[in-house]
Design a protein around this motif. Structure first.
Motif, mmCIF file in Angstrom:
data_model
loop_
_atom_site.group_PDB
_atom_site.id
_atom_site.type_symbol
_atom_site.label_atom_id
_atom_site.label_comp_id
_atom_site.label_asym_id
_atom_site.label_seq_id
_atom_site.Cartn_x
_atom_site.Cartn_y
_atom_site.Cartn_z
ATOM 1 N N SER A 147 0.825 -1.208 0.000
ATOM 2 C CA SER A 147 0.000 0.000 0.000
ATOM 3 C C SER A 147 0.858 1.256 0.000
ATOM 4 O O SER A 147 0.511 2.264 -0.632
ATOM 5 N N MET A 148 1.987 1.212 0.711
ATOM 6 C CA MET A 148 2.891 2.360 0.728
ATOM 7 C C MET A 148 3.412 2.665 -0.678
ATOM 8 O O MET A 148 3.418 3.819 -1.129
ATOM 9 N N LEU A 149 3.852 1.620 -1.378
ATOM 10 C CA LEU A 149 4.385 1.830 -2.717
ATOM 11 C C LEU A 149 3.306 2.334 -3.672
ATOM 12 O O LEU A 149 3.562 3.206 -4.515
ATOM 13 N N GLU A 150 2.112 1.803 -3.542
ATOM 14 C CA GLU A 150 1.023 2.256 -4.406
ATOM 15 C C GLU A 150 0.608 3.682 -4.062
ATOM 16 O O GLU A 150 0.255 4.476 -4.945
ATOM 17 N N THR A 151 0.651 4.029 -2.770
ATOM 18 C CA THR A 151 0.340 5.398 -2.360
ATOM 19 C C THR A 151 1.349 6.379 -2.951
ATOM 20 O O THR A 151 0.986 7.457 -3.438
ATOM 21 N N VAL A 152 2.625 6.002 -2.921
ATOM 22 C CA VAL A 152 3.656 6.852 -3.520
ATOM 23 C C VAL A 152 3.389 7.046 -5.007
ATOM 24 O O VAL A 152 3.495 8.161 -5.538
ATOM 25 N N ARG A 153 3.037 5.965 -5.688
ATOM 26 C CA ARG A 153 2.749 6.076 -7.126
ATOM 27 C C ARG A 153 1.608 7.046 -7.375
ATOM 28 O O ARG A 153 1.666 7.895 -8.279
ATOM 29 N N ASN B 224 3.576 19.356 2.372
ATOM 30 C CA ASN B 224 4.435 18.845 3.434
ATOM 31 C C ASN B 224 5.278 17.664 2.960
ATOM 32 O O ASN B 224 4.913 16.952 2.013
ATOM 33 N N ASP B 225 6.401 17.457 3.655
ATOM 34 C CA ASP B 225 7.257 16.311 3.359
ATOM 35 C C ASP B 225 6.544 15.014 3.722
ATOM 36 O O ASP B 225 5.888 14.917 4.770
ATOM 37 N N ILE B 226 6.691 14.018 2.858
ATOM 38 C CA ILE B 226 6.208 12.669 3.143
ATOM 39 C C ILE B 226 7.437 11.789 3.356
ATOM 40 O O ILE B 226 8.319 11.724 2.501
ATOM 41 N N VAL B 227 7.505 11.142 4.513
ATOM 42 C CA VAL B 227 8.604 10.231 4.820
ATOM 43 C C VAL B 227 8.040 8.823 4.962
ATOM 44 O O VAL B 227 7.050 8.612 5.679
ATOM 45 N N LEU B 228 8.643 7.886 4.255
ATOM 46 C CA LEU B 228 8.262 6.479 4.372
ATOM 47 C C LEU B 228 9.326 5.756 5.192
ATOM 48 O O LEU B 228 10.507 5.769 4.830
ATOM 49 N N LEU B 229 8.898 5.152 6.297
ATOM 50 C CA LEU B 229 9.779 4.295 7.090
ATOM 51 C C LEU B 229 9.351 2.850 6.860
ATOM 52 O O LEU B 229 8.292 2.426 7.327
ATOM 53 N N ALA C 261 -2.152 -16.010 -1.044
ATOM 54 C CA ALA C 261 -3.372 -16.746 -1.375
ATOM 55 C C ALA C 261 -4.482 -16.473 -0.371
ATOM 56 O O ALA C 261 -5.665 -16.448 -0.730
ATOM 57 N N ASN C 262 -4.121 -16.272 0.901
ATOM 58 C CA ASN C 262 -5.129 -16.047 1.939
ATOM 59 C C ASN C 262 -5.412 -14.571 2.205
ATOM 60 O O ASN C 262 -6.330 -14.244 2.959
ATOM 61 N N LEU C 263 -4.627 -13.682 1.619
ATOM 62 C CA LEU C 263 -4.825 -12.252 1.831
ATOM 63 C C LEU C 263 -6.123 -11.797 1.183
ATOM 64 O O LEU C 263 -6.341 -12.008 -0.009
ATOM 65 N N ASN C 264 -6.985 -11.174 1.980
ATOM 66 C CA ASN C 264 -8.241 -10.650 1.456
ATOM 67 C C ASN C 264 -7.965 -9.369 0.671
ATOM 68 O O ASN C 264 -7.439 -8.402 1.207
ATOM 69 N N ARG C 265 -8.326 -9.370 -0.602
ATOM 70 C CA ARG C 265 -8.029 -8.206 -1.453
ATOM 71 C C ARG C 265 -8.764 -6.960 -0.984
ATOM 72 O O ARG C 265 -8.272 -5.837 -1.128
ATOM 73 N N GLY C 266 -9.946 -7.144 -0.399
ATOM 74 C CA GLY C 266 -10.676 -5.989 0.121
ATOM 75 C C GLY C 266 -9.957 -5.337 1.283
ATOM 76 O O GLY C 266 -9.958 -4.110 1.436
ATOM 77 N N SER C 267 -9.309 -6.157 2.136
ATOM 78 C CA SER C 267 -8.535 -5.613 3.252
ATOM 79 C C SER C 267 -7.339 -4.815 2.746
ATOM 80 O O SER C 267 -7.031 -3.730 3.248
ATOM 81 N N LEU C 268 -6.656 -5.375 1.747
ATOM 82 C CA LEU C 268 -5.535 -4.660 1.136
ATOM 83 C C LEU C 268 -6.001 -3.330 0.552
ATOM 84 O O LEU C 268 -5.369 -2.287 0.736
ATOM 85 N N GLN C 269 -7.146 -3.354 -0.153
ATOM 86 C CA GLN C 269 -7.673 -2.135 -0.758
ATOM 87 C C GLN C 269 -8.057 -1.108 0.305
ATOM 88 O O GLN C 269 -7.806 0.089 0.146
ATOM 89 N N HIS C 270 -8.644 -1.574 1.408
ATOM 90 C CA HIS C 270 -9.048 -0.651 2.469
ATOM 91 C C HIS C 270 -7.825 -0.007 3.112
ATOM 92 O O HIS C 270 -7.819 1.195 3.399
ATOM 93 N N HIS C 271 -6.774 -0.788 3.353
ATOM 94 C CA HIS C 271 -5.502 -0.245 3.834
ATOM 95 C C HIS C 271 -5.038 0.889 2.911
ATOM 96 O O HIS C 271 -4.733 2.002 3.347
ATOM 97 N N GLY C 272 -4.960 0.563 1.609
ATOM 98 C CA GLY C 272 -4.426 1.523 0.648
ATOM 99 C C GLY C 272 -5.294 2.755 0.489
ATOM 100 O O GLY C 272 -4.786 3.881 0.404
ATOM 101 N N SER C 273 -6.617 2.570 0.448
ATOM 102 C CA SER C 273 -7.528 3.709 0.298
ATOM 103 C C SER C 273 -7.423 4.655 1.487
ATOM 104 O O SER C 273 -7.383 5.877 1.328
ATOM 105 N N ALA D 38 -5.949 8.522 1.276
ATOM 106 C CA ALA D 38 -6.866 9.594 1.670
ATOM 107 C C ALA D 38 -6.298 10.411 2.826
ATOM 108 O O ALA D 38 -6.397 11.644 2.839
ATOM 109 N N LEU D 39 -5.689 9.741 3.794
ATOM 110 C CA LEU D 39 -5.157 10.457 4.954
ATOM 111 C C LEU D 39 -3.929 11.291 4.599
ATOM 112 O O LEU D 39 -3.754 12.406 5.103
ATOM 113 N N VAL D 40 -3.077 10.747 3.744
ATOM 114 C CA VAL D 40 -1.898 11.522 3.343
ATOM 115 C C VAL D 40 -2.322 12.776 2.596
ATOM 116 O O VAL D 40 -1.766 13.859 2.808
#
Length: 709
Positions: free
Chosen positions: A94-100, A110-115, A227-239, A243-245
């Motif tokens: 999600s971090m990499l996609e947010t940067v994109r 403001n500066d965005i720092v990724l740790l 295989a077990n990662l819920n794509r909706g959870s990943l999308q919610h993380h990224g969205s 939005a917050l950044v």
């Protein structure tokens, strides 16, 4: 999903090096200023000093006119026994996609720092190094930390720093589907773990912590896979992250009800809690005037409510103990079962039976009014207590008690039809229904059945406020119920509970998709070349019994055996093993050069004397020191761990006041058991448990050290 595939690694592993290089490269391609922060950092515990060589990845996207920093944090290391697709690969992706997405839009002020931190799983080592050593870590700012304690579910904002009003306002206004509530931080404190959020906020950042927690039975296992990662959870993380950044000193209470995120400032917590107590007292006065209750009966009713609360919690914990005795494999699951719904439903039934039984037994003796006000007194008291010790959780109890008191007061005082009185009396139960069952569900998801008593307490509190509504359908108080009717309620509930437990034992069986956890380790004494298999399973699986057959731990290295273990003879492996060369040993200081041997990722030192201070120096990772207090429980008094040890070794300095002789065992640890001759991989229905020494080949060497004269 190349991002999550790159994060299946533990600290210091070759996979970790590949992940570090890949992620740093991706951030550079995206146009960020990127640096690798190599550090050796210590984290102290009782009798224990943990060191690790971490390689943090720090990326910076400069703002157009920065007035501060927004720090986005996630970790790229995983637990050794799993690939870490959710914990924490989804957040890194999600971090990499947010940067994109940010690079494709207008520039941010403001500066965005990724740790992208290293060593989180071994004691939040990377985050500690960032705030202690890195200039951007010392500068402070706004923090968004991302985690997972499962592989599915919505991304919950479960923790904030203090003075969070502006943060929560931003969260609720910017995120399209905000989830979480201010009581979750209080629940999180009950768990025996923390995240990078803890050291980062202690270091000066104000922020929010996010995680999804469903299907937690796969947490920290090989099942934490793409295989077990819920794509909706990943999308919610990224969205949420994006939005917050893009959107970016006092606390607020926040929670979701009827699909709406509700917030109010912490200045209202105490007034609402006090108002609730006044409202409950106000309800008692007209009831007493109408002789529906007396003060002695009210006191007795309030005191008696502790019985259904305590019994509900005890029954839930007792059910878990029974399940573990019937199915010992549950013990290593830590209560995080694959399909726990039937068992959870059984706890609901037990709580309902307990609360209803309390009410039916006492309604004729104490009266419905006393029981109703007594129940509301409990919720009001908890609201007042939380206002003092956990303000973010006060609303859970104060609001149902307040609306319940006002609803019953209206029903008592207003001259309305009976149906209208019932409707207004439902105000409290409806409010409670919006808050308490979802809280119990979060506790079930986050803590599992091993702490089912906590969920049962919440459900019993819900029952206390709901059960008086049943009064209109119960027999007249003057009518003594028939014996058959009295017995029918508990018998029905017990039969239903037994059926649900039986259903749980059927549907929650183990297979290739829902694997059983098991523990197995390999231990070899490098000096004698004697080796053993070790398992902490209560009832080893048939595959495990290929390797262990009894409980003889006498031949294990000093300081290794902890608790009841299964053991078995094992073949020796071609490993040189660790070495500890004494550089100096005088008075209260012991200085060692420790190597782990080829292929070993970590080393553990166990000493038979308490230490007061430990220092580790490891080449380019620098030197780190930490005071140590207390002694370890269940092993030797002192322990030092170094995760990700360099091939050339590490220099360890320990202070042990006034001891002539010191016993030392050095344990070199290598991930996996495939190097052991004759090892047969697990069948598909088994997965490594999360015990820290599981799936490790440990090669040990013991020393008796005498200080210089």
């Amino acid at each position: 999903m190349p991002y999550t595939q790159a994060t299946g690694c533990s600290i210091g592993s070759p996979a970790g090096d590949r992940a570090r290089d890949y992620l740093a490269g991706q951030l550079r391609v995206a146009g960020l200023e990127v640096e690798i922060q190599p550090r050796s950092v210590p984290v102290p515990r009782r009798g224990l000093a943990t060191f690790g060589q971490v390689d943090n990845i720090v990326g910076r996207l400069r703002g157009t006119d920065s007035t501060g920093t927004v720090l986005i944090a996630a970790h790229y290391d995983s637990a050794a026994m799993g690939p870490g697709a959710s914990d924490d690969g989804a957040a890194v992706a999600s971090m990499l996609e947010t940067v994109r997405a940010l690079r494709g839009g207008p520039g941010l002020r403001n500066d965005i720092v990724l740790l992208v931190s290293d060593g989180e799983e071994d004691g939040v080592l990377g985050a500690e190094a960032f705030v202690r050593e890195h200039p951007l870590g010392k500068a402070g700012g706004v923090l968004l930390n991302w985690e997972a304690r499962g592989v599915s579910g919505p991304s919950l904002m479960f923790e904030t720093s203090a003075n969070n009003a502006r943060l929560v306002e931003t969260f609720t206004g910017a995120v399209p589907a905000p989830r979480g509530h201010s009581a979750m931080v209080e629940l999180y404190r009950l768990l025996p773990n923390n995240t990078d959020f803890t050291p980062l906020t202690k270091g000066g950042f104000a922020g929010m912590n996010f995680a999804y927690i469903q299907r937690s039975s796969l947490y920290h296992t090989a099942g934490d896979s793409i295989a077990n990662l819920n794509r909706g959870s990943l999308q919610h993380h990224g969205s949420n992250m994006l939005a917050l950044v893009r959107a970016l000193d006092h606390d607020v209470t926040y929670f979701r009800a009827l699909g709406i995120m509700i917030t109010y400032p912490d200045q209202l917590v105490w007034p609402l809690a006090v108002l609730t107590v006044v409202a409950v007292a106000g309800l008692a006065l007209p009831a007493r005037a109408k002789r529906s209750l007396s003060l002695p009966r009210l006191v007795a009713a309030t005191a008696s409510a502790v019985v259904p609360l305590a019994v509900s919690a005890a029954l839930a914990q007792g059910l878990w103990e029974l399940l573990v005795s019937w199915r010992p494999a549950y013990d290593l699951m830590g209560g995080l079962l694959h399909r726990p719904r039937p068992y959870q439903a059984a706890i609901v039934v037990l709580c309902a039976l307990t609360v209803l039984g309390w009410y039916l037994v006492l309604r004729r003796r104490l009266g419905p009014a006393a029981l109703t006000v007594g129940a509301l007194t409990w919720l009001a008291g908890l609201g007042l207590l939380c206002a003092h010790v956990a303000p973010g959780a006060s609303f859970l109890f104060a609001l149902p008690a307040l609306t319940g008191s006002l609803g019953w007061l209206a029903a008592v005082l207003l001259r309305t039809p009976a149906w209208a009185q019932t409707v207004v009396a439902m105000l409290g139960p409806v409010t409670a229904a919006m808050l308490l069952p979802s809280l119990a569900g979060n506790v079930f998801d986050g803590m599992g059945l091993a702490l089912g008593g906590v969920s049962a307490l919440v459900l019993a509190l819900f029952g206390l406020i709901v059960v008086p509504i049943a009064e209109s359908s119960l027999p007249d108080l003057a009518t003594r119920p028939k014996r058959a009717t009295v017995l029918a309620v508990p018998l029905t509930a017990l039969v239903l509970t037994a059926g649900l437990v039986a259903a749980g034992l059927v549907v929650d069986d183990f297979d290739a998709d829902r694997r059983r956890r098991m523990h197995l380790a390999y231990v070899m004494d490098a000096a004698t070349r004697t080796a053993h298999w070790v398992s902490a399973d209560v009832d080893p699986a048939q595959w495990t019994k290929r390797y262990v057959s009894g409980h003889d731990t006498a031949a294990l290295p000093p300081g290794y055996a902890r608790g009841t273990l299964w053991t078995g003879q094992a073949p020796a492996i071609a490993a040189e093993g660790p070495r500890a060369d004494v550089l100096a040993h005088s008075r209260d200081t012991l200085k060692l050069h420790v190597t782990a041997g080829k292929g070993a990722r970590s080393v553990t030192l166990r000493l038979d004397q308490p230490m007061t201070h430990a220092t580790a120096s490891a080449g380019r990772f620098g030197s780190a020191s930490v005071p140590v207090t207390g002694t370890r429980v269940g092993t030797w008094p002192s322990e030092i761990r170094f995760r990700g040890i360099p091939a050339r070794g590490v220099q360890i300095t320990v202070r042990i006041p006034g001891k002539e002789r010191i016993g030392l065992t050095v344990i070199a640890e290598t991930d996996g058991l495939t190097t052991v001759p004759g090892f047969v991989p697990r069948p598909p229905d088994l997965v490594a448990a999360t015990r820290e020494d599981g799936d490790l080949a440990a090669v040990t060497r013991s020393y008796t050290l005498t200080r210089d004269s």
